[in-house]
Design an enzyme around this catalytic site. Structure first.
Site, short mmCIF file in Angstrom:
data_model
loop_
_atom_site.label_atom_id
_atom_site.label_comp_id
_atom_site.label_asym_id
_atom_site.label_seq_id
_atom_site.Cartn_x
_atom_site.Cartn_y
_atom_site.Cartn_z
N GLU A 66 -6.09 -10.71 -1.24
CA GLU A 66 -6.90 -10.49 -0.03
C GLU A 66 -8.38 -10.45 -0.38
O GLU A 66 -9.14 -9.62 0.14
CB GLU A 66 -6.48 -9.17 0.65
CG GLU A 66 -5.01 -9.12 1.01
CD GLU A 66 -4.60 -7.87 1.79
OE1 GLU A 66 -5.46 -7.15 2.32
OE2 GLU A 66 -3.37 -7.62 1.84
N GLU A 98 0.80 -1.24 0.00
CA GLU A 98 0.00 0.00 0.00
C GLU A 98 0.83 1.28 0.00
O GLU A 98 0.56 2.20 0.77
CB GLU A 98 -0.96 0.00 1.21
CG GLU A 98 -1.91 -1.19 1.21
CD GLU A 98 -2.91 -1.16 2.36
OE1 GLU A 98 -2.80 -0.31 3.25
OE2 GLU A 98 -3.82 -2.02 2.34
N ASN A 106 2.14 -5.15 -3.19
CA ASN A 106 0.73 -5.47 -2.92
C ASN A 106 -0.04 -4.18 -2.64
O ASN A 106 0.44 -3.31 -1.91
CB ASN A 106 0.68 -6.38 -1.69
CG ASN A 106 -0.66 -7.01 -1.42
OD1 ASN A 106 -1.24 -7.62 -2.30
ND2 ASN A 106 -1.16 -6.88 -0.20
N HIS A 136 -10.25 -6.17 -2.26
CA HIS A 136 -11.32 -5.95 -1.29
C HIS A 136 -12.43 -5.25 -2.06
O HIS A 136 -12.32 -4.07 -2.40
CB HIS A 136 -10.82 -5.07 -0.14
CG HIS A 136 -9.76 -5.74 0.69
ND1 HIS A 136 -10.04 -6.88 1.44
CD2 HIS A 136 -8.46 -5.47 0.90
CE1 HIS A 136 -8.93 -7.25 2.07
NE2 HIS A 136 -7.96 -6.42 1.74
C1 XIL Z 1 -6.33 -6.21 8.40
C2 XIL Z 1 -6.65 -7.37 9.32
O1 XIL Z 1 -7.57 -8.21 8.66
C3 XIL Z 1 -7.23 -6.87 10.62
O2 XIL Z 1 -7.36 -7.95 11.55
C4 XIL Z 1 -6.35 -5.79 11.22
O3 XIL Z 1 -6.97 -5.24 12.37
C5 XIL Z 1 -6.06 -4.69 10.21
O4 XIL Z 1 -5.50 -5.26 9.05
N1 XIL Z 1 -5.04 -4.57 3.74
C6 XIL Z 1 -4.03 -5.40 4.19
C7 XIL Z 1 -4.27 -6.25 5.38
O5 XIL Z 1 -2.97 -5.48 3.55
O6 XIL Z 1 -3.10 -6.45 6.14
C8 XIL Z 1 -5.36 -5.73 6.25
O7 XIL Z 1 -5.63 -6.70 7.27
C9 XIL Z 1 -6.60 -5.43 5.44
C10 XIL Z 1 -6.31 -4.37 4.40
#
Ligand code: XIL
Length: 297
Positions: free
Chosen positions: A232, A127, A169, A205
């Site tokens: 993810e 990110e 990522n 997401h």
């Molecule tokens: C999230 C986890 O799912 C949670 O448990 C935590 O509180 C915050 O992080 N992008 C990512 C992940 O790369 O690491 C994140 O995971 C979700 C968004």
């Protein structure tokens, strides 16, 4: 195949899930994990705050629980994540400049070295680009150490674990847009300059729609000579959930260099989101999204 992992394997791919170490004592959770998935990623346990809570003091117990569970069952492991603006330990949040750069690169070296030989793909940097239309880097303490912090992280990761695939990522990079194009330009530049990068992770997401150019976006990255991975995946519950899961799966299968899909949790009750975005309901029952995904594989 009759499971996600076996069906993906027939197509030369993996199908993984994000796992939380504290859930490995939940027998329903572990039953689904072991039946359906052939790859795992730690949901939080390999992040900077978890692995280096005090500067120079490394803790791998929870990461090891996940890695050992996976590897003893023949599953591969994605590493998530070496450097990110979020979930940094407090001591790192309070550093800047050369001290932060040195601490960050030391972190990459130490964590990637510890897991050397056991990680299929590392999310080396997570990110690092801003949302919105200008394709800029995200402002962060890491970015303020100099624009070359990502180069330095990938070079350190390669030196520490030459066998791991090294990924960049991000999210909101799922269609062709200013942010994904900025990532694309970085990858092209890395390839031109010999900065080691092997893969790009698309978090995916998703809400209630899928960008129409999702597959085309994966393909343009693949055409740069990197693997692409869906890292993810979760999708808002609603009329389109099953169709979107199926479309993402078909898109990956249609791109030769798309090597695997990871969903960000197992049951809706395990999710970081509150909109029931996963493949199994809170009782561990397969949802229509599960069936659509399996049928697409
Ligand atoms: C999230 C986890 O799912 C949670 O448990 C935590 O509180 C915050 O992080 N992008 C990512 C992940 O790369 O690491 C994140 O995971 C979700 C968004």
């Amino acid at each position: 195949g009759t499971t996600l992992g076996a069906s993906a394997a027939e197509k030369g791919r993996y199908f993984g899930a994000a796992v939380a170490a504290h859930r490995l004592s939940d027998s329903q959770y572990v039953t689904i994990l072991d039946r359906e998935f052939n790859s795992v990623v730690a949901e939080n346990e390999m992040k900077w705050d978890a692995t280096e809570p005090q500067q120079g003091v490394f803790t791998f117990g929870n990461g090891d629980r996940i890695v050992n569970h996976a590897r003893s069952r023949g599953m591969s492991v994605r590493g998530h994540t070496l450097l990110w603006h979020a979930q940094q330990p407090g001591w790192a949040q309070n550093l800047s400049g050369g001290a932060l750069r040195n601490a960050a690169i030391n972190h990459v070296t130490r964590v990637a070295s510890y897991y050397r030989g056991r990680i299929h793909s590392w999310d080396v940097v997570n990110e690092a680009f801003a949302d919105g239309g200008n394709g800029a880097r995200r402002d962060s303490n890491l970015q303020r150490t100099g624009n070359d912090w990502i180069d330095a992280a990938f070079r350190a990761a390669r030196a520490a674990d030459p066998g791991a695939r090294l990924c960049y990522n991000d999210y909101n990079t799922d269609g062709i847009n200013a942010k994904s194009t900025a990532v694309y330009n970085m990858v092209r530049d890395f390839k031109a300059r010999g900065v080691p990068i092997d893969c790009v992770g698309f978090q995916s997401h998703l809400g209630t729609t899928l960008p129409g150019d999702y597959q085309a976006n994966l393909q343009r990255f693949a055409d740069l000579g990197v693997e692409v991975q869906i890292t993810e995946l979760d999708v808002a519950q609603g009329a389109n959930q099953a169709n979107i899961y199926a479309a993402v799966t078909r898109a990956c299968l249609a791109v030769a260099r798309c090597t695997g899909i990871t969903v960000w949790g197992i049951r809706d009750s395990d999710s970081w989101r509150d909109d029931n975005p996963l493949l199994f309901d809170a009782n561990g029952t397969r949802k229509p999204a599960y069936t659509a995904t399996l049928d697409a594989l």
